[in-house]
Design an enzyme around this catalytic site. Structure first.
Site, short mmCIF file in Angstrom:
data_model
loop_
_atom_site.label_atom_id
_atom_site.label_comp_id
_atom_site.label_asym_id
_atom_site.label_seq_id
_atom_site.Cartn_x
_atom_site.Cartn_y
_atom_site.Cartn_z
N SER A 106 0.85 -1.19 0.00
CA SER A 106 0.00 0.00 0.00
C SER A 106 0.88 1.23 0.00
O SER A 106 2.06 1.18 0.40
CB SER A 106 -0.89 0.00 1.25
OG SER A 106 -1.54 1.25 1.43
N TYR A 109 -1.86 -0.38 10.32
CA TYR A 109 -1.99 -0.76 8.91
C TYR A 109 -0.72 -0.40 8.14
O TYR A 109 -0.17 -1.21 7.39
CB TYR A 109 -3.20 -0.05 8.29
CG TYR A 109 -3.44 -0.37 6.84
CD1 TYR A 109 -4.03 -1.57 6.46
CD2 TYR A 109 -3.10 0.54 5.84
CE1 TYR A 109 -4.26 -1.87 5.14
CE2 TYR A 109 -3.32 0.26 4.51
CZ TYR A 109 -3.90 -0.95 4.16
OH TYR A 109 -4.12 -1.24 2.83
#
Length: 619
Positions: free
Chosen positions: A476, A489
């Site tokens: 990501s 995350y």
């Protein structure tokens, strides 16, 4: 096995031929390229000789064979005459199985496309030597297809920059001297093949100089018009008609001979797109991807000999094995992953689901895995409705034992995967101070441990098989964009990015590619499932709804990410940044980490103001 040397005359040239193996068995003819001699094939020939009669010869100007008086007498029609003389000289009464590497492959294409040797070749295996007709067609169609096609052609031009040098007087001779001096080192460092007796040959310096005629006689406008003109002012050069004005008609390169392409995925001189340019014109095409560089016959002789044997056996009448069926499916035009086995986790929705559809549409057999087995089955039903092949499996990637069982099931039921996409993931938002041990363990066990397990378990299978493979891990832009609101995350995705970069270095020696994909802001279900820690229930619900609306307004669908994943595998890209924001933040993190952190702080303050408005009592 018994071996004999003999001489075969072709016009003014004496060709050195070596025959070994079993008489009264199908004949395999191995033709070398530049700047090699027939000794390049020694390991492969030895492995084939237990089941075939194997013929190897030094092409004109190389090794022990004679050198033409005319330094440009290396035209393809002359080389076809040499091959024909060798077949006659060894008594090849039945059609042979022809194998060519580099310029030997170029000769092989001429043999199976032209009429001169029609009926004398039962099959052809091409290694790193595309046909010029196919190459011209590929370049033309790629340029017409748009910017990506143009980039592919320019990439191949970069790989082929040495060719104009070899074709230029004086410069070519100088380059040949440099090549001869460093050839052994190149073989060891770049190809993983240690020099040994016979290769590189003791005649390498002369072979490299003489072999310049291959380029000068067969490439460029002068090569097109060269030949012996008949009474009508036409010449036949390598099976095509050429007028004395130089107007060549190459044709479409079709052949009814079954062809096997062995494509080394690490070839420095020919891109995979170029080496696969025979897709379309060749009706019976079989494709194998080798985890090796240009001289795959030297670095992986067991693999090359096995593939040649399997293909020859099949053409001789043996039943189609799963490996041959896979190779046949891979030769279908428009199906870049034809016959490949692709495993995708988290494929019940979002990016995983779109990626499963994309691979299936490209001809792959897809294993759709998801913690929600019902969602996996729905994806499979959609693929099957579109005439694709897919199989569902329910698995929690956070469960180590379940992943072991999953890998065993895939191997025992479907075989070794060619591509694995580790996509399963979750999102947790909120301060790290509010993230509990349970929440931390959960996001780590899925986002990081799950990808570690998928990479390790399936990577081991790929290495043991010893063929091509590719692993994709979904990271990501949070991996390089600091955020006070998504520290857990971001930490897992940063670890995935680093793990993937390291794994790529580890698996490179096995010819297995590894890619990290950083999508950016994508409209997927993971947004609506984000867990917010340290917030009142009402605020969490409102915030989730706002983020979902924002991602929908961004309007970047998972199908675009899926296409990027397929490109990453095709082009063996280390890191793929999909959206504009993913590319922007990556560049900023590298150019100015300070500015990257400053913008992250600005975003934090904007978020605080937004949350303050949400928490304010409403009238």
């Amino acid at each position: 096995m018994p071996m004999r040397d003999q001489w075969v005359r072709s016009g003014e040239i004496e060709l050195a031929v070596r025959v070994r193996g079993v008489e009264n068995r199908p004949t395999v003819v191995l033709v070398h390229g530049y700047p090699d001699t027939g000794a390049m094939w020694d390991e492969v020939a030895e492995r084939l000789s237990g089941r075939f009669r194997v013929v190897v010869y030094d092409v004109r100007g190389a090794g022990a064979s004679g050198v033409p008086a005319d330094p440009l007498d290396y035209r393809l029609d002359a080389l076809m005459g040499d091959l024909e003389a060798v077949l006659d000289g060894v008594g090849a009464d039945e059609p042979v199985h022809l194998v060519g590497h580099d310029w030997g492959s170029v000769q092989g294409w001429e043999a199976v496309i032209g009429d001169r040797l029609r009926g004398r070749v039962a099959s052809f295996t091409s290694i790193s030597g595309p046909d010029r007709r196919h190459m011209a067609r590929w370049a033309r169609e790629s340029v017409r297809s748009g910017p990506r096609g143009v980039a592919e052609v320019l990439g191949q031009v970069r790989r082929s920059v040495y060719m104009p040098v070899l074709m230029t007087p004086w410069a070519g001779e100088a380059a040949a001297r440099v090549l001869a001096a460093g050839f052994g080192r190149v073989m060891r460092l770049r190809e993983g093949a240690d020099p040994r007796s016979g290769h590189p040959a003791g005649t390498l310096a002369a072979d490299a100089r003489n072999g310049l005629g291959l380029y000068r006689a067969n490439m460029g406008r002068r090569a097109d018009v060269r030949g012996r003109a008949d009474a009508r002012g036409r010449a036949d050069v390598g099976g095509r008609a050429v007028t004395d004005r130089g107007a060549a008609t190459l044709g479409d390169g079709r052949t009814d001979v079954p062809v096997q392409l062995i494509v080394p995925v690490k070839d420095r001189y020919g891109s995979q797109a170029l080496l696969l340019s025979a897709r379309g014109p060749v009706e019976r095409l079989y494709v194998r991807r080798a985890p090796a560089g240009h001289w795959v016959a030297r670095s992986h002789p067991d693999l090359v000999a096995r593939w040649i044997s399997e293909f020859a056996d099949h053409i001789e009448g043996a039943p189609e094995t799963p490996a041959i069926a896979h190779a046949r499916a891979a030769g279908v035009p428009g199906k870049d992953f034809g016959g490949d086995l692709v495993v995708i986790t988290g494929a019940g929705s979002g990016i995983g689901r779109a990626t499963a559809h994309a691979f299936a549409a490209a001809g792959a057999r897809v294993v759709v895995a998801d913690i929600d087995e019902g969602a996996a089955k729905r994806t499979v039903e959609e693929i099957q409705a579109a005439d694709g092949e897919a199989h569902a499996y329910g698995v929690d990637v956070a469960d180590a034992e379940a992943m072991e069982r999953f890998a065993d099931h895939v191997h025992d039921t479907h075989g070794v995967p060619d591509v694995v996409v580790n996509n399963a993931g979750i999102a947790i938002a909120g301060s790290l101070l509010e993230t509990s041990e349970e929440e931390w363990n959960r996001i780590r066990s899925i986002n990081l441990d799950g990808m570690y397990r998928g990479s390790r378990l399936f990577g081991r299978l790929m290495v043991a098989r010893g063929e091509w493979g590719h692993i994709v891990n979904i990271s990501s832009m949070a991996a390089y964009l600091p955020s006070a609101d998504m520290p857990a995350y971001g930490a897992t995705k940063a670890a995935v990015l680093q793990m993937t970069e390291s794994l790529r270095l580890d698996l490179d020696r096995y010819g297995i590619g590894v890619s990290a994909v950083c999508p950016g802001v994508i409209d997927t279900p993971i947004v609506g499932r984000t867990r917010f820690v340290g917030m009142p229930p009402g605020v969490e619900t409102e915030l989730r709804a706002w983020i979902v609306q924002a991602s929908e307004r961004r309007g970047f669908p998972p199908e675009k990410v899926a296409r990027a994943i397929l490109r990453a595998v095709r082009q063996d890209r280390p890191v793929v940044l999909v959206t504009a924001e993913a590319r922007l933040w990556r560049a900023l993190s590298r150019v100015s980490p300070t500015a990257n952190r400053a913008l992250a702080r600005f975003g934090r303050r904007a978020g605080d103001r937004f949350l303050t408005g949400m928490e304010r009592p409403q009238d």
